[in-house]
Motif scaffolding. Structure first.
Motif, short mmCIF file in Angstrom:
data_model
loop_
_atom_site.label_atom_id
_atom_site.label_comp_id
_atom_site.label_asym_id
_atom_site.label_seq_id
_atom_site.Cartn_x
_atom_site.Cartn_y
_atom_site.Cartn_z
N ALA A 186 47.29 70.91 4.33
CA ALA A 186 48.20 72.03 4.13
C ALA A 186 47.99 72.67 2.77
O ALA A 186 47.46 72.07 1.84
CB ALA A 186 49.64 71.55 4.26
N GLU A 187 48.45 73.93 2.66
CA GLU A 187 48.48 74.62 1.38
C GLU A 187 49.79 74.26 0.67
O GLU A 187 50.51 73.36 1.09
CB GLU A 187 48.37 76.12 1.60
N SER A 188 50.11 74.98 -0.37
CA SER A 188 51.33 74.72 -1.12
C SER A 188 52.55 74.86 -0.23
O SER A 188 52.66 75.82 0.54
CB SER A 188 51.44 75.69 -2.30
N PRO A 189 53.51 73.94 -0.32
CA PRO A 189 54.74 74.05 0.48
C PRO A 189 55.58 75.25 0.10
O PRO A 189 56.51 75.62 0.82
CB PRO A 189 55.47 72.73 0.19
N LYS A 190 55.29 75.89 -1.04
CA LYS A 190 56.01 77.10 -1.44
C LYS A 190 55.66 78.29 -0.55
O LYS A 190 56.39 79.27 -0.49
CB LYS A 190 55.70 77.47 -2.89
N LEU A 191 54.50 78.20 0.12
CA LEU A 191 54.04 79.33 0.94
C LEU A 191 54.69 79.27 2.32
O LEU A 191 54.54 78.29 3.05
CB LEU A 191 52.53 79.31 1.08
N SER A 192 55.39 80.33 2.68
CA SER A 192 56.02 80.37 4.00
C SER A 192 54.98 80.27 5.10
O SER A 192 55.23 79.67 6.15
CB SER A 192 56.82 81.66 4.15
N SER A 193 53.81 80.86 4.88
CA SER A 193 52.76 80.82 5.90
C SER A 193 52.33 79.40 6.21
O SER A 193 52.17 79.01 7.37
CB SER A 193 51.55 81.64 5.44
N SER A 194 52.17 78.59 5.16
CA SER A 194 51.75 77.20 5.36
C SER A 194 52.84 76.40 6.07
O SER A 194 52.57 75.62 6.99
CB SER A 194 51.41 76.57 4.01
N ARG A 195 54.08 76.60 5.64
CA ARG A 195 55.19 75.87 6.27
C ARG A 195 55.28 76.20 7.75
O ARG A 195 55.49 75.31 8.60
CB ARG A 195 56.51 76.22 5.58
N GLU A 196 55.12 77.48 8.09
CA GLU A 196 55.24 77.89 9.49
C GLU A 196 54.07 77.37 10.33
O GLU A 196 54.23 77.01 11.50
CB GLU A 196 55.32 79.41 9.59
N ARG A 197 52.87 77.32 9.76
CA ARG A 197 51.72 76.79 10.50
C ARG A 197 51.91 75.31 10.82
O ARG A 197 51.61 74.86 11.92
CB ARG A 197 50.44 77.02 9.70
N ALA A 245 41.02 64.40 14.81
CA ALA A 245 41.02 65.84 14.62
C ALA A 245 41.85 66.19 13.39
O ALA A 245 42.86 65.54 13.10
CB ALA A 245 41.58 66.57 15.85
N ILE A 246 41.42 67.22 12.67
CA ILE A 246 42.13 67.69 11.48
C ILE A 246 42.35 69.19 11.59
O ILE A 246 41.40 69.95 11.80
CB ILE A 246 41.34 67.38 10.18
N PHE A 247 43.61 69.59 11.46
CA PHE A 247 43.99 71.00 11.45
C PHE A 247 44.15 71.43 9.99
O PHE A 247 44.94 70.84 9.25
CB PHE A 247 45.29 71.22 12.21
N CYS A 248 43.40 72.45 9.58
CA CYS A 248 43.43 72.93 8.20
C CYS A 248 44.12 74.28 8.15
O CYS A 248 43.83 75.16 8.96
CB CYS A 248 42.01 73.05 7.64
N CYS A 249 45.00 74.47 7.17
CA CYS A 249 45.82 75.68 7.11
C CYS A 249 45.07 76.90 6.58
O CYS A 249 45.67 77.97 6.46
CB CYS A 249 47.09 75.42 6.29
N ASN A 250 43.81 76.76 6.22
CA ASN A 250 42.96 77.93 5.98
C ASN A 250 41.50 77.51 6.17
O ASN A 250 41.18 76.32 6.21
CB ASN A 250 43.21 78.59 4.62
#
Length: 342
Positions: A186-197, A245-250
């Motif tokens: 995941a990216e930074s938890p501050k990012l709404s996009s990362s939290r939603e993904r 499997a690994i899901f990457c947020c970008n």
């Protein structure tokens, strides 16, 4: 010899008053005629005094764009789209990169104000607790539009992709292949996009009866993202209960994961499947080509500029929130998990 407003008027076949109206953003001149005059000014390389225009409280026909990392292909493509659409509408672009450092956000916003930009497109994350940074944006005179990010407390419009749906798409794809042991970078938890993904991915797994432990969600806070993705993926791949499997947020984190798997002597997708998010230009040239959740990057940039221009013209009563749908692009980095050894 310096080109004057008289030269522009003669070349465009209009009055000096019409050219002045275009420069100052006033009058009832049509949008088609305004664009024609702007094109003549560009062809003749005519540049009215921006400073004088700003001091007079008139438009400078300049847009500010704030992004976290211009070396990230996603934001480079966003910048290109914003610039192209701005150019079509007669606006120039000033780009500032925060390098993911929060102390630069306020500094660059002040720079935009000093340059008298007409509006600002923000594509960088600002934490919900950063009240001092958000307040002047929420109540300022310069219109703000956010892109690919939500900005709590700001009354401007926003253009985002449905990150939750994108996370669900990734989960549905991997569970349909038969994966049951998965992890998330995941990216930074501050990012709404990362939290939603992450939220979408977790819900998608839950619908298939698969649990995602909290320990399987790894935050990658370091820089650069490819190196950080490689480091954190290496830790996951060396663990005793290695994910299939690994899901990457970008996409950059996914590229780091591909590197980690290769260094560990693991096959992608034979030993571990990898899914990214963004579908930047790099996704199709990795080895193997990357399965990823695509964002309509060009469309996002165009809509953000259009929304900003409408706000400048006071054509929007309510701050709209435009949500675009992502698309799963399946390439060669995902496959069914290898059978467990007997």
């Amino acid at each position: 010899m310096n080109v004057t407003i008289y030269d522009v008027a003669r070349e465009a076949g209009v009055s000096i008053a019409a050219v002045s109206q275009v420069i100052n953003g006033k009058g009832k001149i049509s949008e088609r005629r305004r664009r024609e005059i702007v094109r003549v000014m560009e062809r003749l390389n005519y540049r009215p005094s921006v400073i004088a225009t700003a001091l007079a409280g008139k438009r400078t026909y300049t847009i500010g764009l704030l992004v976290p990392d211009i070396s990230n292909p996603f934001f480079a493509e966003i910048a290109r789209s914003v610039e192209e659409q701005g150019h079509r509408l007669g606006y120039s672009l000033v780009i500032c990169c925060t390098d993911n450092k929060e102390d630069r956000v306020e500094r660059y916003l002040s720079l935009f104000r000093s340059k008298s930009v007409d509006g600002i497109v923000i594509g960088t994350g600002i934490g919900t607790d950063d009240k001092e940074t958000i307040a002047p944006l929420a109540h300022g005179r310069i219109p703000i539009v956010t892109i690919a990010r939500e900005l709590p407390g700001c009354d401007g419009g926003t253009v985002v992709v449905d990150d939750f749906a994108g996370g669900r798409m990734a989960a549905g794809h991997l569970t349909a292949l038969g994966h049951r042991r998965m992890a998330v970078l995941a990216e930074s938890p501050k990012l709404s996009s990362s939290r939603e993904r992450i939220r979408g991915f977790r819900e998608g797994l839950g619908e298939a009866g698969v649990e995602l432990p909290d320990a399987a969600v790894v935050t990658c806070g370091g820089q650069p993202p490819v190196a950080e993705g490689k480091r954190r993926a290496s830790e996951l791949l060396r663990s005793g209960d290695r994910p299939t499997a690994i899901f990457c947020c970008n996409d950059l984190l996914a590229i780091g994961t591909l590197q980690a798997a290769k260094e560990a002597g693991l096959s992608v997708p034979g030993d571990v499947s990898v899914v990214g998010f963004d579908n930047t230009i790099l996704a199709s040239v990795t080895d193997p080509p990357l399965t990823t959740v695509a964002q309509p990057i060009e469309r996002m940039g165009q809509l953000a500029v259009d929304l900003l221009i409408r706000r400048l013209a006071n054509e929007t009563d309510e701050p709209p929130r435009t949500v675009l749908q992502p698309e799963l692009v399946v390439r060669e980095s995902t496959a069914a998990p290898a059978p467990s050894p007997i």
